[in-house]
Design a protein around this motif. Structure first.
Motif, PDB file in Angstrom:
ATOM      1  N   LEU A  54       0.827  -1.210   0.000  1.00  0.00           N
ATOM      2  CA  LEU A  54       0.000   0.000   0.000  1.00  0.00           C
ATOM      3  C   LEU A  54       0.860   1.259   0.000  1.00  0.00           C
ATOM      4  N   ARG A  77       0.758  -9.354  -3.787  1.00  0.00           N
ATOM      5  CA  ARG A  77      -0.676  -9.263  -3.488  1.00  0.00           C
ATOM      6  C   ARG A  77      -1.383 -10.601  -3.626  1.00  0.00           C
ATOM      7  N   LEU A  82      -4.492  -8.581   3.973  1.00  0.00           N
ATOM      8  CA  LEU A  82      -4.308  -7.555   4.997  1.00  0.00           C
ATOM      9  C   LEU A  82      -5.590  -7.375   5.795  1.00  0.00           C
ATOM     10  N   ALA A  88     -12.483  -3.689   7.775  1.00  0.00           N
ATOM     11  CA  ALA A  88     -12.787  -3.156   6.445  1.00  0.00           C
ATOM     12  C   ALA A  88     -13.847  -4.023   5.778  1.00  0.00           C
ATOM     13  N   ARG A 106     -10.790 -12.438  -5.911  1.00  0.00           N
ATOM     14  CA  ARG A 106      -9.593 -13.265  -5.833  1.00  0.00           C
ATOM     15  C   ARG A 106      -9.624 -14.398  -6.842  1.00  0.00           C
TER      16      ARG A 106
ATOM     17  N   ARG B  89      -8.101  -2.546   1.517  1.00  0.00           N
ATOM     18  CA  ARG B  89      -8.342  -3.975   1.314  1.00  0.00           C
ATOM     19  C   ARG B  89      -8.197  -4.336  -0.168  1.00  0.00           C
ATOM     20  N   PHE B  90      -8.880  -3.590  -1.038  1.00  0.00           N
ATOM     21  CA  PHE B  90      -8.817  -3.899  -2.471  1.00  0.00           C
ATOM     22  C   PHE B  90      -7.398  -3.718  -3.010  1.00  0.00           C
ATOM     23  N   HIS B  91      -6.716  -2.683  -2.523  1.00  0.00           N
ATOM     24  CA  HIS B  91      -5.386  -2.402  -3.050  1.00  0.00           C
ATOM     25  C   HIS B  91      -4.360  -3.426  -2.622  1.00  0.00           C
ATOM     26  N   MET B  93      -5.043  -6.489  -2.560  1.00  0.00           N
ATOM     27  CA  MET B  93      -5.436  -7.732  -3.230  1.00  0.00           C
ATOM     28  C   MET B  93      -5.053  -7.648  -4.705  1.00  0.00           C
TER      29      MET B  93
END
Lengths: 253, 250
Positions: A54, A77, A82, A88, A106, B89-91, B93
């Motif tokens: 990030l 990733r 995370l 979240a 995913r 979260r999306f970043h 993944m």
């Protein structure tokens, strides 16, 4: 493949004039629970954010599962998950929909089945079709962690996973973390809760002043101190013991 | 393709947000509808604008006001995603990065299209009639979609940079106000020189005039090109700054 899941060398990061990380080094072995201990603002979250792609570091290097976090971020990733400091979850979606969403992103083959499995595993089956913003803090955290397990990533980052949870919910999270590690997942968790590190971690590193000032197993850390003096004191139940005894462990729900 | 797949999944997610909270469409509709009623039934009788029914004159401006207030929700949704940690979260993944923004942009196009359709239907009940053929309607749809796209990318910027909910939606107010100083409600001819120069050279007038001409089957002059240049220009500039703001946070 080596035995090392996460490798951090001389990691540096500054925000304007604030030098948060001034050369952080540590390794996390495959399948272990590694706790990064530090007070507020010590740079725990910064470290986690760099490792989970990030944030870009200013210097040094870091790799996860053998992939460089900056040059091979896409590969990183694919191998990580995370769980940030605050749950979240998408409050407007139901618990199940949250899990299905992550499973689809995913590219998990059977998204619905994966979601159902995780819902039962985390005791969320009854709440599966309720909107996540109606969940209690503990339930939201469980859903959050469940979402991180979709696609069984090799490494999971847990950033202060029990902050803001009541004692029961905290014990549940601890149980989950233990189970994950037993299943072979590598876990890097940050905490300012000393007991948490003591109970969970195979190895502990203390982040202070932008550097790791001590690391090792709990026993190794204990050896850094002068030998324990034996003192006799009356064992008083802690408030937590009392609270848990009165409330009663209602089946871990 | 990964980017299309991810965009589709995330688009489905934010469309669910809209279907679950219809208030986001209702609050968008209230102001423009109230204004349409007010201007047609209260002020309209005293306004001399063209020869036909005033509602025919007014409708394009009302549609633009609805779109301008609708896109504020894009900023709000982006802000919420950022604040709730869903972005992080999306970043973290393996998700195609641009999908995350495009999903919100597509959602804005669809939800604004819904608002536009509802307003047109109510205008029909209020006596709006159009001689436009299929081609003209397609052109109108295209221009409104481009206008929505331009303002949505503009909305992405505060959505990504705002520090508070208020900040994320406040930018829309001047946009909602812009049609008042244009040919949307009254012809610009009676305005004082300075106001008139502004009114005639801001994007709303060109877009409103184009849509109005198309709907009323009147000949279209240069204004369609001016309208298109404005829409495309705003889209390109806003997209550039939006992507730059996005790169700063990823």
């Amino acid at each position: 493949m080596t035995d090392v899941a996460i490798q951090v060398n001389d990691l540096r990061k500054s925000f304007k004039d604030a030098h948060v990380l001034k050369g952080v080094d540590f390794d996390v072995r495959r399948g272990e629970i590694f706790a990064l201990l530090g007070s507020n603002g010590a740079g725990k979250t910064t470290t986690i954010n760099i490792l989970s792609t990030l944030l870009k570091s200013d210097g040094g290097s870091a790799s996860v599962c053998g992939f460089d976090v900056q040059r091979q971020s896409e590969k990183v990733r694919e191998s990580i998950s995370l769980t940030g400091q605050f749950a979240a979850v998408d409050g407007i979606l139901t618990g199940r929909e949250n899990l299905v969403l992550i499973a689809k992103l995913r590219g998990v083959a059977d998204a619905r089945k994966t979601a159902d499995m995780l819902l039962s595993r985390f005791g969320l089956r009854d709440a599966a079709n309720r909107r996540a913003d109606a969940y209690s803090g503990g339930m939201a955290r469980r859903l959050d962690i469940a979402m991180s397990l979709v696609g069984t990533p090799a490494v999971i980052f847990l950033d202060e996973p029990t902050t803001g949870l009541d004692p029961e919910a905290r014990l549940e999270v601890w149980k989950t973390v233990k189970e994950l590690a037993d299943g072979g997942t590598t876990i890097l968790l940050t905490t300012q809760h000393l007991e948490e590190a003591e109970r969970l971690a195979d190895r502990i590193a203390i982040l202070h002043g932008g550097k790791i000032i001590a690391s090792g197993t709990l026993d190794e850390l204990k050896k850094l101190f002068p030998p324990a003096e034996v003192e006799y004191i009356e064992k008083q139940p802690s408030l937590e013991d009392i609270f848990l005894a009165i409330v009663g462990q209602t089946g871990g729900k | 393709m990964k980017i299309l797949h991810d965009t589709e999944v995330l688009f489905g997610r934010s469309m669910r947000h809209i279907l679950r909270s219809p208030d986001t469409i209702i609050t968008v509709l209230i102001t423009p509808l109230a204004m349409m009623l007010l201007f047609v039934y209260v002020f309209g009788g005293a306004i001399r604008a063209g020869t036909g029914a005033y509602v025919n004159y007014l409708l394009p401006g009302i549609l633009l006001i609805a779109i301008a207030s609708g896109i504020a929700y894009t900023a709000l949704r982006l802000f919420t995603d950022r604040q709730k940690g869903l972005f992080a979260r999306f970043h973290s993944m393996p998700v195609a990065r641009s999908s995350i923004l495009w999903a919100h942009v597509l959602t804005s196009l669809v939800s604004n299209a819904i608002s536009v359709v509802v307003i047109v239907l109510i205008a029909l009940l209020m006596g709006f009639r159009s001689g436009a053929g299929v081609l003209e309607w397609l052109e109108v749809t295209g221009i409104l979609a481009l206008f929505t796209l331009a303002l949505t990318w503009l909305a992405v910027i505060p959505g990504l940079t705002a520090k508070s909910v208020e900040g994320a939606s406040a930018f829309a107010y001047p946009l909602i106000f812009l049609p008042f100083i244009s040919s949307a409600f009254v012809p610009t001819a009676t305005m004082p020189a300075v106001v008139r120069v502004f009114a005639e050279n801001q994007p709303v007038t060109a877009i409103v005039d184009t849509v109005r001409s198309l709907l009323n089957s009147e000949p279209i002059g240069n204004e369609i090109w001016i309208a298109l240049v404005w829409c495309v220009g705003i889209t390109v500039v806003a997209y550039f700054f939006a992507v730059r703001a996005y790169k700063r946070i990823v």
